[in-house]
Design a protein around this motif. Structure first.
Motif, PDB file in Angstrom:
ATOM      1  N   ASN A   1       0.836  -1.198   0.000  1.00 16.04           N
ATOM      2  CA  ASN A   1       0.000   0.000   0.000  1.00 16.04           C
ATOM      3  C   ASN A   1       0.876   1.256   0.000  1.00 16.04           C
ATOM      4  O   ASN A   1       2.098   1.176   0.026  1.00 16.04           O
ATOM      5  N   ILE A   2       0.238   2.439  -0.023  1.00 15.00           N
ATOM      6  CA  ILE A   2       0.949   3.663  -0.413  1.00 15.00           C
ATOM      7  C   ILE A   2       2.245   3.933   0.346  1.00 15.00           C
ATOM      8  O   ILE A   2       3.257   4.225  -0.265  1.00 15.00           O
ATOM      9  N   SER A   3       2.212   3.820   1.690  1.00 16.88           N
ATOM     10  CA  SER A   3       3.416   4.186   2.451  1.00 16.88           C
ATOM     11  C   SER A   3       4.550   3.225   2.142  1.00 16.88           C
ATOM     12  O   SER A   3       5.707   3.627   2.016  1.00 16.88           O
TER      13      SER A   3
ATOM     14  N   GLU B   1      -4.563  -4.731   1.476  1.00 14.01           N
ATOM     15  CA  GLU B   1      -4.727  -3.735   2.526  1.00 14.01           C
ATOM     16  C   GLU B   1      -3.395  -3.152   2.963  1.00 14.01           C
ATOM     17  O   GLU B   1      -2.343  -3.720   2.712  1.00 14.01           O
ATOM     18  N   CYS B   2      -3.505  -2.030   3.672  1.00 16.82           N
ATOM     19  CA  CYS B   2      -2.367  -1.463   4.386  1.00 16.82           C
ATOM     20  C   CYS B   2      -2.332  -2.197   5.723  1.00 16.82           C
ATOM     21  O   CYS B   2      -3.357  -2.335   6.378  1.00 16.82           O
ATOM     22  N   VAL B   3      -1.171  -2.697   6.139  1.00 13.09           N
ATOM     23  CA  VAL B   3      -1.154  -3.502   7.361  1.00 13.09           C
ATOM     24  C   VAL B   3      -0.925  -2.665   8.626  1.00 13.09           C
ATOM     25  O   VAL B   3      -0.747  -3.206   9.712  1.00 13.09           O
ATOM     26  N   ALA B   4      -0.907  -1.348   8.483  1.00 16.76           N
ATOM     27  CA  ALA B   4      -0.829  -0.434   9.630  1.00 16.76           C
ATOM     28  C   ALA B   4       0.490  -0.533  10.391  1.00 16.76           C
ATOM     29  O   ALA B   4       0.526  -0.707  11.604  1.00 16.76           O
TER      30      ALA B   4
ATOM     31  N   CYS C   1       3.015   1.686   8.883  1.00 23.29           N
ATOM     32  CA  CYS C   1       3.501   2.533   7.798  1.00 23.29           C
ATOM     33  C   CYS C   1       4.806   3.250   8.100  1.00 23.29           C
ATOM     34  O   CYS C   1       5.558   3.581   7.194  1.00 23.29           O
TER      35      CYS C   1
ATOM     36  N   GLU D   1      -6.930   2.452   7.641  1.00 29.81           N
ATOM     37  CA  GLU D   1      -6.853   3.526   6.658  1.00 29.81           C
ATOM     38  C   GLU D   1      -5.398   3.642   6.193  1.00 29.81           C
ATOM     39  O   GLU D   1      -4.503   3.864   7.021  1.00 29.81           O
ATOM     40  N   PRO D   2      -5.145   3.469   4.891  1.00 27.43           N
ATOM     41  CA  PRO D   2      -3.743   3.457   4.453  1.00 27.43           C
ATOM     42  C   PRO D   2      -2.943   4.671   4.938  1.00 27.43           C
ATOM     43  O   PRO D   2      -3.375   5.812   4.795  1.00 27.43           O
ATOM     44  N   GLY D   3      -1.810   4.377   5.552  1.00 25.36           N
ATOM     45  CA  GLY D   3      -0.945   5.409   6.117  1.00 25.36           C
ATOM     46  C   GLY D   3      -1.076   5.529   7.623  1.00 25.36           C
ATOM     47  O   GLY D   3      -0.281   6.199   8.273  1.00 25.36           O
TER      48      GLY D   3
ATOM     49  N   ILE E   1      -0.610  13.611   1.408  1.00 25.42           N
ATOM     50  CA  ILE E   1      -1.973  13.225   1.759  1.00 25.42           C
ATOM     51  C   ILE E   1      -2.025  13.375   3.278  1.00 25.42           C
ATOM     52  O   ILE E   1      -1.325  12.664   3.996  1.00 25.42           O
TER      53      ILE E   1
ATOM     54  N   SER F   1      -5.348   7.695   3.014  1.00 22.06           N
ATOM     55  CA  SER F   1      -5.538   7.720   1.556  1.00 22.06           C
ATOM     56  C   SER F   1      -6.914   8.203   1.126  1.00 22.06           C
ATOM     57  O   SER F   1      -7.107   8.562  -0.023  1.00 22.06           O
TER      58      SER F   1
END
Lengths: 161, 435
Positions: free
Chosen positions: A88-90, A127-130, A132, B90-92, B287, B291
């Protein structure tokens, strides 16, 4: 053929049903499936899901629909160690795609596949796995490994038997 | 400028065993709960105090916590529930994981106080399944400690107060962070958001009045009650009381979870706290709250303070306090494509605009990155996003639309460049040209 839940599993299920009001044992479906899947090296069979439904006195569909909705449950045979690389993004910003490429190359499988020897299941993590702030991150059998380099990934994966 | 850190949720973090009951009590933990048990604090007073503190839901929506509590039919003679949303996904965002691992008693006490204020006797902490290995056992161990110390249970310390708190473990589904999907999941079903009304305060878990609060919101409660609403409110600017947990990730020198007063200027957060942009490169975009929030270009965010009003005025939102920093080497098309794939994968599928639209968005963006994009696709992307926004049962649809709208608003030229250059990124080409 019907499947017999182990005593460890039924004890675990009982521990969870005790947390919910009388008649609300359906709330224990997720944790029951976690317990069965854990004992079965990472995936669920139809017989096992049926056994959970019978034990909780629920229609089988109520167990199937949970098993197929949540990403942590596998309903097909997979490798015994689950490796999930967060993309995911991070993690993407900190090189997750390179980690994925490295692992795919090393294991000679793609995301979503297992090694032919059944050792590793390389799960596709959406998913983001939290975690980050420790990107890039991967989970191996639910344990988090953060701030990864290719060398560390090698070390972690080589340890899995 | 120096900022005071770790004033509320992270206040035990400097200790050797920050998660233990002994550490928590050394930091004045359970003082408020003991006052409740001694009959020295009324539900009305608690709700008043939380309202006055300006605490707003830290899960992303920013709804005033005290006001939410006041919606519960406190005196109705039926079972009522409190549910903590620890489905952090929530991503990030990764700070609730820190609370669960390093200060679980603050959450337990916060839930106890909140429950008493709302006439609740049973509460659940819904923790995401991925946290199975460390945060879940840490929270469960803290629960055991609290029970053993006689702080939870039936008729606690002969006060006549009952309060039982249980852990629940999810199994991987972003949508369960939506409060009614979370309730469905807690009932053992697929996590599909419920149509509202009725709202959970009337018809929640098992059809009973229920309040759902985020981990950080609840973990802030004990300190607010101890130090007072005025103290908490004064930490931040008007409309944004207290401290916030910032998860700063991406292209910064020192990524991390930082508890800081609300309203800290973004440039201070970036430069003083996080050591600046990674490798001394230029900032491109941020952001500010996970995200699902709209992206802000460097020139806008550098003039923002990190609070609800400032970020809203800038066209984005505070969200979860997940600050994702992108430097000049970031390809915004690839970034948006990854975000779009996430919402496609996590859409529960019950509303057509979201189920179909998120797939359209991802496929169009993929077409562009594969060099098959057309200029007309850019208007179509915004058109699809607009058709999702506001047309779904829950906010996941909006969350899928906002990144698309904002990335195209601020970085349109990057998308155009890629379409005109067979899928090559403007960033990669610039780096190549410079080399």
């Amino acid at each position: 053929m019907s499947y017999q839940l182990s005593e460890d599993v039924t004890k675990e299920i009982d521990r969870w049903t005790a947390r919910f009001p009388e008649g609300r044992q359906r709330s224990a479906v997720l944790s029951s499936l976690h317990a069965v899947q854990h004992e079965n090296n990472g995936y669920l069979t139809v017989e096992q899901m049926n056994a959970v439904a019978e034990y909780l006195e629920l229609p089988t569909i109520q167990v199937y629909e949970v098993a197929t909705f949540y990403s942590m449950f596998q309903t097909q045979e997979v490798g015994r160690h689950e490796v999930s690389i967060c993309t995911n993004i991070s993690c993407m910003l900190r090189g997750a795609d390179d980690i994925v490429a490295h692992v795919e190359n090393k294991l000679a499988i793609k995301l979503g596949e297992s090694t032919p020897d059944g050792r590793i299941f390389l799960r596709r993590e959406e998913e983001c796995v939290a975690a980050c702030c420790g990107a890039p991150v991967m989970m191996v059998d639910h344990k988090y490994h953060e701030n990864l380099t290719n060398e560390q990934v090698d070390e972690i994966l080589d340890r899995l038997v | 400028m120096a900022y005071q850190q770790n004033l509320v949720c992270f206040n035990t973090f400097a200790a050797d065993e920050p998660w233990s009951l002994a550490t928590y009590e050394e930091h004045d933990g359970y003082q408020t709960w003991r006052k409740v048990l001694a009959g020295k604090l009324s539900p009305e007073k608690i709700i008043e105090e939380i309202k006055d503190s300006g605490l707003r839901g830290r899960g992303g929506a920013g709804f005033p916590t005290g006001l939410k509590w006041s919606f519960m039919p406190r005196d109705a003679d039926i079972q009522k529930y409190l549910v903590c949303n620890s489905d952090e996904s929530e991503p990030g965002t990764c700070h609730d994981r820190e609370i669960l691992r390093y200060n679980p008693h603050s959450l337990i006490e916060g839930m106890a106080i909140a429950s008493y204020a709302m006439g609740v006797t049973v509460a659940y902490n819904y923790i995401r399944g991925e946290f199975l290995d460390e945060p879940v056992p840490r929270f469960e161990a803290a629960l055991e400690e609290a029970y053993a110390a006689g702080l939870l249970g039936k008729n606690i310390q002969s006060s006549g107060i009952d309060f039982d708190l249980y852990t629940f473990v999810g199994a991987g589904a972003y949508i369960c962070g939506e409060e009614t999907a979370l309730l469905e999941s807690l009932e053992g079903k697929q996590g599909r958001p419920r149509f509202k009304p009725p709202f959970p305060a009337n018809f929640g878990l098992y059809g009973k009045p229920t309040t759902i609060n985020n981990t950080q919101s609840l973990a802030s409660v004990p300190t607010i009650m101890r130090k007072g609403a005025a103290w908490f409110a004064a930490l931040g600017p008007e409309g944004s009381g207290g401290t916030a947990l910032f998860s700063v990730s991406g292209h910064v020198e020192k990524p991390g979870n930082y508890e800081l007063p609300m309203g800290i200027p973004f440039k201070d957060l970036l430069d003083d706290i996080c050591g600046g942009v990674l490798g001394g490169r230029q900032l491109k975009a941020v952001i500010p709250g996970g995200s699902s929030c709209r992206v802000l270009p460097a020139e806008i965010i550098m003039n923002c303070t990190m609070d609800y009003n400032s970020l809203q005025q800038a066209g984005s939102s505070f969200g979860t306090g997940a600050v994702v920093v992108m430097d000049e080497t970031t390809c915004m098309v690839n970034m948006l494509r990854r975000i779009a794939r996430f919402y496609m994968a996590e859409s529960c599928g019950q509303c057509t605009p979201c189920r179909e639209g998120t797939g359209w968005l991802y496929r169009m963006l993929t077409r562009i990155t594969e060099g098959r994009g057309e200029v007309a696709d850019l208007d179509k992307l915004v058109d699809v996003a607009n058709k999702i926004e506001g047309h779904t049962i829950c906010a996941l649809g909006d969350a899928a639309a906002w990144p698309v709208q904002s990335f195209l608003q601020h970085f349109h030229h990057e998308f155009e460049y890629m379409i005109h250059n067979s899928g090559r990124s403007i960033v990669a080409d610039a780096i190549e040209a410079a080399a």
